[in-house]
Design a protein around this motif. Structure first.
Motif, PDB file in Angstrom:
ATOM      1  N   ASN A 119       6.232  26.313  -3.912  1.00  0.00           N
ATOM      2  CA  ASN A 119       6.934  25.086  -4.285  1.00  0.00           C
ATOM      3  C   ASN A 119       6.451  23.921  -3.428  1.00  0.00           C
ATOM      4  O   ASN A 119       5.916  24.125  -2.328  1.00  0.00           O
ATOM      5  CB  ASN A 119       8.444  25.242  -4.110  1.00  0.00           C
ATOM      6  N   GLY A 120       6.649  22.709  -3.926  1.00  0.00           N
ATOM      7  CA  GLY A 120       6.262  21.534  -3.164  1.00  0.00           C
ATOM      8  C   GLY A 120       7.094  20.326  -3.539  1.00  0.00           C
ATOM      9  O   GLY A 120       7.598  20.220  -4.667  1.00  0.00           O
ATOM     10  N   PHE A 121       7.266  19.410  -2.590  1.00  0.00           N
ATOM     11  CA  PHE A 121       8.026  18.189  -2.823  1.00  0.00           C
ATOM     12  C   PHE A 121       7.355  17.065  -2.037  1.00  0.00           C
ATOM     13  O   PHE A 121       7.154  17.174  -0.831  1.00  0.00           O
ATOM     14  CB  PHE A 121       9.477  18.371  -2.360  1.00  0.00           C
ATOM     15  N   TRP A 122       7.017  15.976  -2.744  1.00  0.00           N
ATOM     16  CA  TRP A 122       6.310  14.865  -2.107  1.00  0.00           C
ATOM     17  C   TRP A 122       7.008  13.542  -2.398  1.00  0.00           C
ATOM     18  O   TRP A 122       7.680  13.406  -3.423  1.00  0.00           O
ATOM     19  CB  TRP A 122       4.866  14.785  -2.608  1.00  0.00           C
ATOM     20  N   VAL A 123       6.818  12.601  -1.511  1.00  0.00           N
ATOM     21  CA  VAL A 123       7.348  11.265  -1.715  1.00  0.00           C
ATOM     22  C   VAL A 123       6.209  10.262  -1.607  1.00  0.00           C
ATOM     23  O   VAL A 123       5.198  10.504  -0.933  1.00  0.00           O
ATOM     24  CB  VAL A 123       8.448  10.908  -0.683  1.00  0.00           C
ATOM     25  N   ALA A 124       6.371   9.142  -2.296  1.00  0.00           N
ATOM     26  CA  ALA A 124       5.459   8.009  -2.150  1.00  0.00           C
ATOM     27  C   ALA A 124       6.151   7.013  -1.239  1.00  0.00           C
ATOM     28  O   ALA A 124       7.310   6.654  -1.464  1.00  0.00           O
ATOM     29  CB  ALA A 124       5.169   7.380  -3.508  1.00  0.00           C
ATOM     30  N   GLU A 125       5.451   6.592  -0.215  1.00  0.00           N
ATOM     31  CA  GLU A 125       6.023   5.700   0.776  1.00  0.00           C
ATOM     32  C   GLU A 125       5.271   4.379   0.781  1.00  0.00           C
ATOM     33  O   GLU A 125       4.041   4.352   0.730  1.00  0.00           O
ATOM     34  CB  GLU A 125       5.951   6.360   2.147  1.00  0.00           C
ATOM     35  N   ALA A 126       5.998   3.281   0.845  1.00  0.00           N
ATOM     36  CA  ALA A 126       5.390   1.954   0.916  1.00  0.00           C
ATOM     37  C   ALA A 126       5.949   1.209   2.117  1.00  0.00           C
ATOM     38  O   ALA A 126       7.090   1.442   2.538  1.00  0.00           O
ATOM     39  CB  ALA A 126       5.680   1.177  -0.367  1.00  0.00           C
ATOM     40  N   GLN A 132       0.850  -1.179   0.000  1.00  0.00           N
ATOM     41  CA  GLN A 132       0.000   0.000   0.000  1.00  0.00           C
ATOM     42  C   GLN A 132       0.891   1.236   0.000  1.00  0.00           C
ATOM     43  O   GLN A 132       1.912   1.269   0.699  1.00  0.00           O
ATOM     44  CB  GLN A 132      -0.916   0.002   1.235  1.00  0.00           C
ATOM     45  N   PHE A 133       0.497   2.221  -0.783  1.00  0.00           N
ATOM     46  CA  PHE A 133       1.279   3.442  -0.895  1.00  0.00           C
ATOM     47  C   PHE A 133       0.582   4.606  -0.193  1.00  0.00           C
ATOM     48  O   PHE A 133      -0.638   4.655  -0.109  1.00  0.00           O
ATOM     49  CB  PHE A 133       1.472   3.819  -2.366  1.00  0.00           C
ATOM     50  N   SER A 134       1.390   5.526   0.267  1.00  0.00           N
ATOM     51  CA  SER A 134       0.865   6.805   0.758  1.00  0.00           C
ATOM     52  C   SER A 134       1.751   7.893   0.187  1.00  0.00           C
ATOM     53  O   SER A 134       2.966   7.718   0.066  1.00  0.00           O
ATOM     54  CB  SER A 134       0.877   6.851   2.296  1.00  0.00           C
ATOM     55  N   ILE A 135       1.145   8.994  -0.224  1.00  0.00           N
ATOM     56  CA  ILE A 135       1.897  10.124  -0.772  1.00  0.00           C
ATOM     57  C   ILE A 135       1.830  11.258   0.245  1.00  0.00           C
ATOM     58  O   ILE A 135       0.747  11.672   0.655  1.00  0.00           O
ATOM     59  CB  ILE A 135       1.311  10.570  -2.124  1.00  0.00           C
ATOM     60  N   ARG A 136       2.966  11.710   0.653  1.00  0.00           N
ATOM     61  CA  ARG A 136       3.048  12.748   1.684  1.00  0.00           C
ATOM     62  C   ARG A 136       4.158  13.728   1.362  1.00  0.00           C
ATOM     63  O   ARG A 136       4.983  13.493   0.474  1.00  0.00           O
ATOM     64  CB  ARG A 136       3.296  12.112   3.051  1.00  0.00           C
ATOM     65  N   GLN A 196       8.925  -2.087   7.135  1.00  0.00           N
ATOM     66  CA  GLN A 196       9.661  -0.825   7.187  1.00  0.00           C
ATOM     67  C   GLN A 196       9.168   0.121   6.103  1.00  0.00           C
ATOM     68  O   GLN A 196       8.853  -0.307   4.992  1.00  0.00           O
ATOM     69  CB  GLN A 196      11.162  -1.063   6.994  1.00  0.00           C
ATOM     70  N   ALA A 197       9.088   1.405   6.440  1.00  0.00           N
ATOM     71  CA  ALA A 197       8.666   2.420   5.482  1.00  0.00           C
ATOM     72  C   ALA A 197       9.799   2.684   4.501  1.00  0.00           C
ATOM     73  O   ALA A 197      10.957   2.839   4.908  1.00  0.00           O
ATOM     74  CB  ALA A 197       8.280   3.706   6.197  1.00  0.00           C
ATOM     75  N   LYS A 198       9.475   2.714   3.231  1.00  0.00           N
ATOM     76  CA  LYS A 198      10.483   2.937   2.198  1.00  0.00           C
ATOM     77  C   LYS A 198       9.974   3.931   1.171  1.00  0.00           C
ATOM     78  O   LYS A 198       8.830   3.841   0.725  1.00  0.00           O
ATOM     79  CB  LYS A 198      10.838   1.624   1.505  1.00  0.00           C
ATOM     80  N   VAL A 199      10.839   4.883   0.792  1.00  0.00           N
ATOM     81  CA  VAL A 199      10.499   5.853  -0.252  1.00  0.00           C
ATOM     82  C   VAL A 199      10.621   5.166  -1.607  1.00  0.00           C
ATOM     83  O   VAL A 199      11.703   4.689  -1.972  1.00  0.00           O
ATOM     84  CB  VAL A 199      11.420   7.090  -0.198  1.00  0.00           C
ATOM     85  N   VAL A 200       9.514   5.097  -2.350  1.00  0.00           N
ATOM     86  CA  VAL A 200       9.519   4.393  -3.635  1.00  0.00           C
ATOM     87  C   VAL A 200       9.140   5.305  -4.805  1.00  0.00           C
ATOM     88  O   VAL A 200       9.084   4.862  -5.954  1.00  0.00           O
ATOM     89  CB  VAL A 200       8.568   3.181  -3.598  1.00  0.00           C
ATOM     90  N   GLY A 201       8.873   6.569  -4.513  1.00  0.00           N
ATOM     91  CA  GLY A 201       8.524   7.503  -5.578  1.00  0.00           C
ATOM     92  C   GLY A 201       8.663   8.932  -5.090  1.00  0.00           C
ATOM     93  O   GLY A 201       8.725   9.184  -3.880  1.00  0.00           O
ATOM     94  N   MET A 202       8.710   9.875  -6.024  1.00  0.00           N
ATOM     95  CA  MET A 202       8.871  11.282  -5.659  1.00  0.00           C
ATOM     96  C   MET A 202       8.410  12.176  -6.795  1.00  0.00           C
ATOM     97  O   MET A 202       8.345  11.759  -7.957  1.00  0.00           O
ATOM     98  CB  MET A 202      10.338  11.589  -5.347  1.00  0.00           C
ATOM     99  N   VAL A 203       8.066  13.414  -6.446  1.00  0.00           N
ATOM    100  CA  VAL A 203       7.711  14.423  -7.442  1.00  0.00           C
ATOM    101  C   VAL A 203       7.874  15.795  -6.803  1.00  0.00           C
ATOM    102  O   VAL A 203       7.724  15.942  -5.582  1.00  0.00           O
ATOM    103  CB  VAL A 203       6.256  14.233  -7.951  1.00  0.00           C
ATOM    104  N   ALA A 204       8.211  16.789  -7.616  1.00  0.00           N
ATOM    105  CA  ALA A 204       8.401  18.148  -7.123  1.00  0.00           C
ATOM    106  C   ALA A 204       7.725  19.146  -8.057  1.00  0.00           C
ATOM    107  O   ALA A 204       7.553  18.885  -9.250  1.00  0.00           O
ATOM    108  CB  ALA A 204       9.895  18.476  -7.004  1.00  0.00           C
ATOM    109  N   VAL A 205       7.337  20.289  -7.498  1.00  0.00           N
ATOM    110  CA  VAL A 205       6.746  21.381  -8.278  1.00  0.00           C
ATOM    111  C   VAL A 205       7.388  22.685  -7.848  1.00  0.00           C
ATOM    112  O   VAL A 205       7.555  22.944  -6.648  1.00  0.00           O
ATOM    113  CB  VAL A 205       5.216  21.468  -8.072  1.00  0.00           C
TER     114      VAL A 205
END
Length: 254
Positions: free
Chosen positions: A113-120, A8-12, A125-134
Motif C-alpha cells: 500500500n502507499g499514500f502520497w501528498v502533493a505539497e506546495a 512549485q509542487f513536490s510529491i512525497r 509555508q508548506a501546504k498539502v494541496v493534493g493526495m493519492v492512495a494505492v
C-alpha cells in the motif's frame, strides 16, 4: 504577491503531521461532488418530467395554487439533493472510519500500500494541496467484489494479470480547487503507476462516480479504459437510482 502558477509542487510520502491537511482536503474533495451530481440528476429529462407532473399535481390539489405547485416541485428537488448528498457523505464517513482512520497503519506499514501528498510552498509555508492512495490487491478480491455488485458488468478481458494476480486499487485522488489545471492530478496518478510498477502489479484500477467528469477525462488521457459500470454506491440502492449515479471502473495495464 506570487501568482498560483509560480507555486512549485513536490510529491512525497504521507507523514503523520499531514493529517489535518489531508483530512480537510479529503472531506472537501468528496463533498464537492454533491452539487454536480444533483445538477446532473435534476436536469435529466426523466426527472424534469417527474418534476412537472408533481408540480401539476400540487397545482390541482391546491385548488389552482401556484404556491403548492412550487412547493411540490421543490420537495422533489429536495429529495434528489438529499439522495445525492447521502451517497457521497456515506462514502466519506465510511472511509473516515476505516482506512483513513489510521493512514500510517493502513498504508505506510503495509508494503503493498502507499499514500502520497502533493505539497506546495504557499506564502513561505508548506501546504498539502493534493493526495493519492494505492491499496495492493489480488484478483480473487476483484472477482468477489464483482459478485457483490448490483448491476455490475465485468469485461471478459478484465483479468489478464501477471503471475500472482496482484494489482493496485487507486483511491483518494484529490487536488485542492485553487491548484487545479496544473496537471497535478496527472502527476499524482503517475506516482501511483510508478509505485505499482515497482511492486510488480500488472495494472492500476480506479472507481469513479459518473459526476466526476474531470477525473474520468484525465484518466482517459493517461490511457485508462472503462472495464465495468455498476450502480452500487454502497448507499441505499434507491438513493442511487434517484440520484442517477453510476460507478465506472477504469484500469490501465502496466
Amino acid at each position: 504577491m506570487a501568482h498560483k502558477s509560480d507555486f512549485q509542487f513536490s510529491i512525497r510520502e504521507y507523514k503523520p503531521s499531514d493529517k489535518h491537511g489531508v483530512m480537510s482536503l479529503f472531506c472537501h474533495g468528496i463533498l464537492e461532488h454533491v452539487y454536480p451530481a444533483f445538477f446532473k440528476a435534476i436536469t435529466n429529462p426523466d426527472h424534469v418530467g417527474i418534476a412537472l407532473s408533481i408540480s401539476m399535481a400540487g397545482y390541482v390539489l391546491g385548488g389552482s395554487s401556484y404556491f403548492q405547485a412550487l412547493l411540490f416541485g421543490s420537495l422533489w428537488a429536495g429529495l434528489i439533493y438529499y439522495c445525492s448528498h447521502d451517497i457521497y457523505n456515506s462514502y466519506m464517513m465510511g472511509r473516515l472510519s476505516t482506512d483513513m482512520a489510521n493512514i500510517a497503519a493502513n498504508y505506510l506499514e503495509i508494503p503493498s500500500n502507499g499514500f502520497w501528498v502533493a505539497e506546495a510552498n504557499v506564502n513561505g509555508q508548506a501546504k498539502v494541496v493534493g493526495m493519492v492512495a494505492v491499496i495492493g490487491k489480488r484478483q480473487e478480491e476483484e472477482e468477489e467484489r464483482f459478485d457483490d455488485l448490483n448491476g455490475g458488468v465485468n469485461s471478459t478481458e478484465f483479468a489478464q494479470d501477471a503471475s500472482d494476480g496482484s494489482y493496485g486499487q487507486m483511491s483518494h485522488i484529490v487536488v485542492g480547487f485553487a491548484w487545479r489545471r496544473r496537471h497535478l492530478g496527472s502527476q499524482l496518478t503517475r506516482k501511483a503507476l510508478d509505485f505499482c510498477k515497482e511492486r510488480g502489479f500488472s495494472r492500476l484500477v480506479i472507481d469513479l462516480s459518473s459526476p466526476q467528469t474531470a477525473a474520468i477525462s484525465m484518466c482517459q488521457k493517461l490511457g485508462f479504459v472503462q472495464m465495468a459500470l455498476h450502480s452500487n454506491t454502497h448507499a441505499n440502492p434507491w438513493f442511487s437510482k434517484v440520484a442517477r449515479i453510476n460507478v465506472m471502473q477504469m484500469e490501465k495495464l502496466i
